[in-house]
Motif scaffolding. Structure first.
Motif, PDB file in Angstrom:
ATOM      1  N   ALA A  21       0.818  -1.219   0.000  1.00  0.00           N
ATOM      2  CA  ALA A  21       0.000   0.000   0.000  1.00  0.00           C
ATOM      3  C   ALA A  21       0.850   1.267   0.000  1.00  0.00           C
ATOM      4  N   LYS A  22       0.624   2.097  -1.048  1.00  0.00           N
ATOM      5  CA  LYS A  22       1.335   3.381  -1.154  1.00  0.00           C
ATOM      6  C   LYS A  22       1.128   4.206   0.122  1.00  0.00           C
ATOM      7  N   ASN A  23      -0.128   4.334   0.556  1.00  0.00           N
ATOM      8  CA  ASN A  23      -0.419   5.259   1.654  1.00  0.00           C
ATOM      9  C   ASN A  23      -0.006   4.728   3.019  1.00  0.00           C
ATOM     10  N   MET A  91       4.883  16.100  -3.628  1.00  0.00           N
ATOM     11  CA  MET A  91       4.137  15.054  -2.929  1.00  0.00           C
ATOM     12  C   MET A  91       3.745  15.556  -1.538  1.00  0.00           C
ATOM     13  N   ARG A  92       2.466  15.746  -1.367  1.00  0.00           N
ATOM     14  CA  ARG A  92       1.932  16.317  -0.133  1.00  0.00           C
ATOM     15  C   ARG A  92       2.324  15.494   1.089  1.00  0.00           C
ATOM     16  N   ALA A  93       2.493  14.196   0.899  1.00  0.00           N
ATOM     17  CA  ALA A  93       2.792  13.312   2.046  1.00  0.00           C
ATOM     18  C   ALA A  93       4.156  13.643   2.656  1.00  0.00           C
ATOM     19  N   VAL A 123      -3.243  22.106   5.660  1.00  0.00           N
ATOM     20  CA  VAL A 123      -2.512  21.299   6.665  1.00  0.00           C
ATOM     21  C   VAL A 123      -2.690  21.923   8.047  1.00  0.00           C
ATOM     22  N   ASP A 124      -3.772  22.665   8.209  1.00  0.00           N
ATOM     23  CA  ASP A 124      -4.004  23.358   9.494  1.00  0.00           C
ATOM     24  C   ASP A 124      -4.120  22.378  10.665  1.00  0.00           C
ATOM     25  N   LEU A 125      -4.676  21.196  10.402  1.00  0.00           N
ATOM     26  CA  LEU A 125      -4.849  20.221  11.506  1.00  0.00           C
ATOM     27  C   LEU A 125      -3.496  19.644  11.940  1.00  0.00           C
ATOM     28  N   HIS A 126      -2.571  19.533  10.971  1.00  0.00           N
ATOM     29  CA  HIS A 126      -1.218  19.081  11.323  1.00  0.00           C
ATOM     30  C   HIS A 126      -0.563  20.118  12.249  1.00  0.00           C
ATOM     31  N   SER A 161     -12.309  13.589  10.428  1.00  0.00           N
ATOM     32  CA  SER A 161     -11.341  12.502  10.301  1.00  0.00           C
ATOM     33  C   SER A 161     -10.243  12.944   9.338  1.00  0.00           C
ATOM     34  N   THR A 162      -9.005  12.818   9.737  1.00  0.00           N
ATOM     35  CA  THR A 162      -7.892  13.188   8.870  1.00  0.00           C
ATOM     36  C   THR A 162      -6.787  12.152   8.984  1.00  0.00           C
ATOM     37  N   VAL A 163      -6.503  11.488   7.862  1.00  0.00           N
ATOM     38  CA  VAL A 163      -5.469  10.443   7.848  1.00  0.00           C
ATOM     39  C   VAL A 163      -4.112  11.070   8.167  1.00  0.00           C
ATOM     40  N   GLY A 164      -3.747  12.089   7.413  1.00  0.00           N
ATOM     41  CA  GLY A 164      -2.406  12.673   7.530  1.00  0.00           C
ATOM     42  C   GLY A 164      -2.142  13.271   8.885  1.00  0.00           C
ATOM     43  N   ALA A 165      -3.084  14.043   9.404  1.00  0.00           N
ATOM     44  CA  ALA A 165      -2.829  14.691  10.697  1.00  0.00           C
ATOM     45  C   ALA A 165      -2.804  13.661  11.822  1.00  0.00           C
ATOM     46  N   THR A 304     -12.708   7.688  -0.745  1.00  0.00           N
ATOM     47  CA  THR A 304     -12.662   8.756  -1.758  1.00  0.00           C
ATOM     48  C   THR A 304     -11.678   8.401  -2.868  1.00  0.00           C
ATOM     49  N   ASP A 305     -10.657   7.598  -2.560  1.00  0.00           N
ATOM     50  CA  ASP A 305      -9.668   7.230  -3.584  1.00  0.00           C
ATOM     51  C   ASP A 305     -10.221   6.231  -4.594  1.00  0.00           C
ATOM     52  N   MET A 306     -11.508   5.807  -4.383  1.00  0.00           N
ATOM     53  CA  MET A 306     -12.146   4.951  -5.379  1.00  0.00           C
ATOM     54  C   MET A 306     -13.290   5.684  -6.090  1.00  0.00           C
ATOM     55  N   THR A 326     -17.793  13.209   0.047  1.00  0.00           N
ATOM     56  CA  THR A 326     -17.967  14.019   1.265  1.00  0.00           C
ATOM     57  C   THR A 326     -16.619  14.431   1.845  1.00  0.00           C
ATOM     58  N   ILE A 327     -15.531  13.917   1.268  1.00  0.00           N
ATOM     59  CA  ILE A 327     -14.198  14.212   1.806  1.00  0.00           C
ATOM     60  C   ILE A 327     -13.517  15.331   1.039  1.00  0.00           C
ATOM     61  N   TYR A 328     -13.524  15.213  -0.293  1.00  0.00           N
ATOM     62  CA  TYR A 328     -13.020  16.296  -1.153  1.00  0.00           C
ATOM     63  C   TYR A 328     -14.180  16.758  -2.017  1.00  0.00           C
ATOM     64  N   LEU A 370      -3.683  11.292  -9.722  1.00  0.00           N
ATOM     65  CA  LEU A 370      -3.497   9.846  -9.621  1.00  0.00           C
ATOM     66  C   LEU A 370      -4.768   9.044  -9.879  1.00  0.00           C
ATOM     67  N   ARG A 371      -5.813   9.287  -9.160  1.00  0.00           N
ATOM     68  CA  ARG A 371      -7.006   8.431  -9.272  1.00  0.00           C
ATOM     69  C   ARG A 371      -7.815   8.812 -10.521  1.00  0.00           C
ATOM     70  N   ALA A 372      -7.708  10.042 -10.958  1.00  0.00           N
ATOM     71  CA  ALA A 372      -8.353  10.447 -12.213  1.00  0.00           C
ATOM     72  C   ALA A 372      -7.757   9.636 -13.354  1.00  0.00           C
TER      73      ALA A 372
HETATM   74  C1  EPZ Z   1      -4.690  10.773   2.686  1.00  0.00           C
HETATM   75  O1  EPZ Z   1      -4.479  12.137   2.336  1.00  0.00           O
HETATM   76  C2  EPZ Z   1      -4.316   9.979   1.443  1.00  0.00           C
HETATM   77  N1  EPZ Z   1      -2.911  10.218   1.096  1.00  0.00           N
HETATM   78  C3  EPZ Z   1      -5.201  10.398   0.266  1.00  0.00           C
HETATM   79  O2  EPZ Z   1      -4.876   9.537  -0.831  1.00  0.00           O
HETATM   80  C4  EPZ Z   1      -6.659  10.179   0.649  1.00  0.00           C
HETATM   81  O3  EPZ Z   1      -7.473  10.649  -0.403  1.00  0.00           O
HETATM   82  C5  EPZ Z   1      -6.983  10.940   1.946  1.00  0.00           C
HETATM   83  O4  EPZ Z   1      -6.071  10.531   2.990  1.00  0.00           O
HETATM   84  C6  EPZ Z   1      -8.393  10.676   2.426  1.00  0.00           C
HETATM   85  O5  EPZ Z   1      -8.569   9.300   2.653  1.00  0.00           O
HETATM   86  C7  EPZ Z   1      -1.956   9.570   1.807  1.00  0.00           C
HETATM   87  O6  EPZ Z   1      -2.236   8.809   2.720  1.00  0.00           O
HETATM   88  C8  EPZ Z   1      -0.547   9.848   1.406  1.00  0.00           C
HETATM   89  P1  EPZ Z   1      -6.872  13.772   5.054  1.00  0.00           P
HETATM   90  P2  EPZ Z   1      -4.510  13.264   3.519  1.00  0.00           P
HETATM   91  O7  EPZ Z   1      -6.010  14.521   6.003  1.00  0.00           O
HETATM   92  O8  EPZ Z   1      -3.899  12.728   4.734  1.00  0.00           O
HETATM   93  C9  EPZ Z   1      -9.066  17.969   5.174  1.00  0.00           C
HETATM   94  C10 EPZ Z   1      -4.345   8.976  -3.036  1.00  0.00           C
HETATM   95  O9  EPZ Z   1      -5.030   9.084  -4.066  1.00  0.00           O
HETATM   96  N2  EPZ Z   1      -7.895  18.424   5.952  1.00  0.00           N
HETATM   97  O10 EPZ Z   1      -7.548  12.516   5.534  1.00  0.00           O
HETATM   98  O11 EPZ Z   1      -3.973  14.513   2.941  1.00  0.00           O
HETATM   99  C11 EPZ Z   1      -8.707  17.660   3.737  1.00  0.00           C
HETATM  100  O12 EPZ Z   1      -8.746  18.825   2.940  1.00  0.00           O
HETATM  101  C12 EPZ Z   1      -4.340  10.108  -2.030  1.00  0.00           C
HETATM  102  O13 EPZ Z   1      -3.672   7.968  -2.706  1.00  0.00           O
HETATM  103  C13 EPZ Z   1      -7.936  19.684   6.529  1.00  0.00           C
HETATM  104  O14 EPZ Z   1      -8.913  20.422   6.392  1.00  0.00           O
HETATM  105  O15 EPZ Z   1      -6.079  13.430   3.718  1.00  0.00           O
HETATM  106  C14 EPZ Z   1      -9.782  16.678   3.342  1.00  0.00           C
HETATM  107  O16 EPZ Z   1     -10.944  17.384   2.961  1.00  0.00           O
HETATM  108  C15 EPZ Z   1      -5.103  11.324  -2.527  1.00  0.00           C
HETATM  109  N3  EPZ Z   1      -6.857  20.114   7.239  1.00  0.00           N
HETATM  110  C16 EPZ Z   1     -10.047  15.911   4.641  1.00  0.00           C
HETATM  111  O17 EPZ Z   1      -9.541  16.734   5.714  1.00  0.00           O
HETATM  112  C17 EPZ Z   1      -5.744  19.311   7.428  1.00  0.00           C
HETATM  113  O18 EPZ Z   1      -4.795  19.747   8.109  1.00  0.00           O
HETATM  114  C18 EPZ Z   1      -9.356  14.566   4.715  1.00  0.00           C
HETATM  115  O19 EPZ Z   1      -7.966  14.773   4.466  1.00  0.00           O
HETATM  116  C19 EPZ Z   1      -5.737  18.034   6.840  1.00  0.00           C
HETATM  117  C20 EPZ Z   1      -6.819  17.601   6.113  1.00  0.00           C
END
Ligand code: EPZ
Length: 421
Positions: A21-23, A91-93, A123-126, A161-165, A304-306, A326-328, A370-372
């Motif tokens: 898994a990339k992510n 790369m945002r990651a 990235v405000d939540l980070h 819910s935020t994966v990255g943060a 959302t990635d599907m 509902t996510i993007y 990517l997913r497009a």
């Molecule tokens: C991860 O991105 C994935 N990337 C994304 O996959 C995936 O689409 C996304 O999670 C949602 O599942 C990696 O894991 C590397 P989030 P991430 O924080 O962490 C908002 C792919 O195609 N948000 O869960 O950036 C954000 O705008 C990629 O493989 C804030 O508002 O996503 C979004 O609407 C694309 N502030 C929602 O939360 C923040 O500080 C979810 O984002 C952070 C996020």
């Protein structure tokens, strides 16, 4: 820039191995920076994003070696604490290095991510998370400048819910003084994989697989070895390709427990699936395709990635379907390109209304992200004639040799390297 020339019309059949898994990998690699020692990531996919992350952590001083699918990272000599704009823009990651650098070295300078094919993706939540742990944060000239003598445990409640943060906060909290509680933590399998790895490194994280995590800070971590989970988005993409082409395929090395939501939707669409723990078979040869509405949501919901790939499937399914993200709220740059292939899709706020058409007609289309690009490849598999998908470097960020995998199942995709557009 490479492009694909796809001859549509072949039904997929056969067996294929799903990659790591990339992510998960993009979180596990920065996590290795937390230990002054060597870690090993198994089942690591060979993707452009992984190479980008290797470049970034090597720039910081890590020594990486990548043999087969084993990625070894020695983080004993980290000497740089800056993730430059060029890396984060690509790369945002890359922002995942913020937590580990701050936790282990007390300083980090990470570029703000800049624009994305869809967004905004703030990235405000980070940043808020690091502040809650006691870091001083300045934003200067497009960079996050973070400092902390020693991070202190705190309770953080995410509004959404935020994966990255969640991942960044976990990697900061494991070395903080005291206990951190994360409320409304992401439960994505990639975060679970990260927690497994951190705990193997000596971290004390409780609540795995739940949305409330408790982290007891420790003084140091050691290198460890982790098995990267299979890529659930690649797996779901391949299953969707099988349904679109009315094929019969089996996926090996996939975790069916991570695929229950896409599988449920594929069954609603009329496919017949048989599910084992680490493999999934699908038979769409006799399918009477049904249109199925989808609304994306955090795991365990429909990812959302599907979303883009599902729109592709629904564009050749009789009836009308609504796909809501509902996510993007604006992740639809694939729609105008699909409509150029003859699809009939309209966007209404954060939903795509898809009226299925009898057939798509091959033509040139442009990948935007990517997913497009994955959705355009799927459409090309069923379009009449030739479909040229341009700028497949987007695809190569997150799919390991997708055309090779699809061709081994009977597709007819030619990669043309160095094309002009
Ligand atoms: C991860 O991105 C994935 N990337 C994304 O996959 C995936 O689409 C996304 O999670 C949602 O599942 C990696 O894991 C590397 P989030 P991430 O924080 O962490 C908002 C792919 O195609 N948000 O869960 O950036 C954000 O705008 C990629 O493989 C804030 O508002 O996503 C979004 O609407 C694309 N502030 C929602 O939360 C923040 O500080 C979810 O984002 C952070 C996020």
């Amino acid at each position: 820039m490479d492009k694909f020339i796809i001859h549509g019309g072949n039904a997929l059949s056969g067996k294929i191995q799903v990659s790591g898994a990339k992510n998960a990998t993009l979180a596990l690699m920065p996590a290795a920076l937390l230990a002054s020692g060597t870690s090993k990531l198994l089942n690591t996919p060979r993707l452009n994003d992984v190479h980008t992350m290797i470049k970034l952590i090597s720039h910081l001083g890590a020594e990486c070696s990548f043999e087969g699918d084993e990625l070894t990272i020695n983080a004993s000599n980290i000497s740089q604490f800056e993730a430059p704009y060029e890396a984060v823009k690509k790369m945002r990651a890359s922002i995942y290095v913020l937590g580990p650098l701050l936790a282990r070295f007390g300083e980090a300078k990470v570029s703000l991510p800049g624009g994305c094919a869809w967004g905004p993706r703030p990235v405000d939540l980070h940043i808020q998370s690091m502040k809650r742990l006691g870091a001083q944060i300045e934003i200067e000239n497009g960079y996050i400048i973070a400092k902390a003598k020693r991070l202190k445990g705190a309770t953080i409640s995410f509004d959404r819910s935020t994966v990255g943060a969640t991942g960044n906060l976990l990697m900061a909290a494991v070395l903080a003084k005291g206990t951190t509680i994360i409320n409304n933590a992401s439960m994505e399998p990639e975060i679970t994989n990260l927690i497994e790895f951190l705990n193997m490194m000596g971290a004390k994280i409780f609540g795995i697989n739940s949305s409330i995590l408790e982290i007891e800070g420790v003084d140091e971590l050691t290198g460890a070895q982790i098995d990267t989970i299979p890529d659930r988005i690649e797996a779901a993409t391949l299953l969707t390709a099988a349904v679109m082409t009315k094929g019969i395929i089996t996926l090996d090395n996939c975790s069916s427990i991570h695929l229950l939501s896409p599988i449920a939707k594929l069954e609603d669409a009329g496919a017949v699936l048989s599910i084992q723990k680490n493999s999934v078979s699908i038979d769409a040869s006799q399918i009477d395709l049904q249109s199925v509405d989808v609304a994306t949501s955090p795991f365990p919901g429909f990812p959302t990635d599907m979303q883009a790939q599902w729109i592709s499937l629904m564009s050749v399914t009789p009836g009308v379907s609504t796909i809501t993200d509902t996510i993007y709220l604006d992740r639809f740059s694939h729609v105008p390109e699909l409509n150029r292939l003859g699809a009939n899709i309209t966007i209404k706020e954060n939903s795509a209304i898809v009226r299925g058409v009898a057939k798509l007609n091959g033509t040139k289309v442009m990948s935007t992200d990517l997913r497009a690009s994955a959705s355009l490849v799927l459409a090309g598999l069923v379009a009449t004639g030739l479909t040229e998908v341009l700028r497949v470097y987007h695809l190569d960020r997150g799919y390991e040799g997708l055309e090779k995998k699809l061709n081994s199942l009977g597709a007819n995709i030619e990669r043309v390297t160095g094309s002009e557009y």
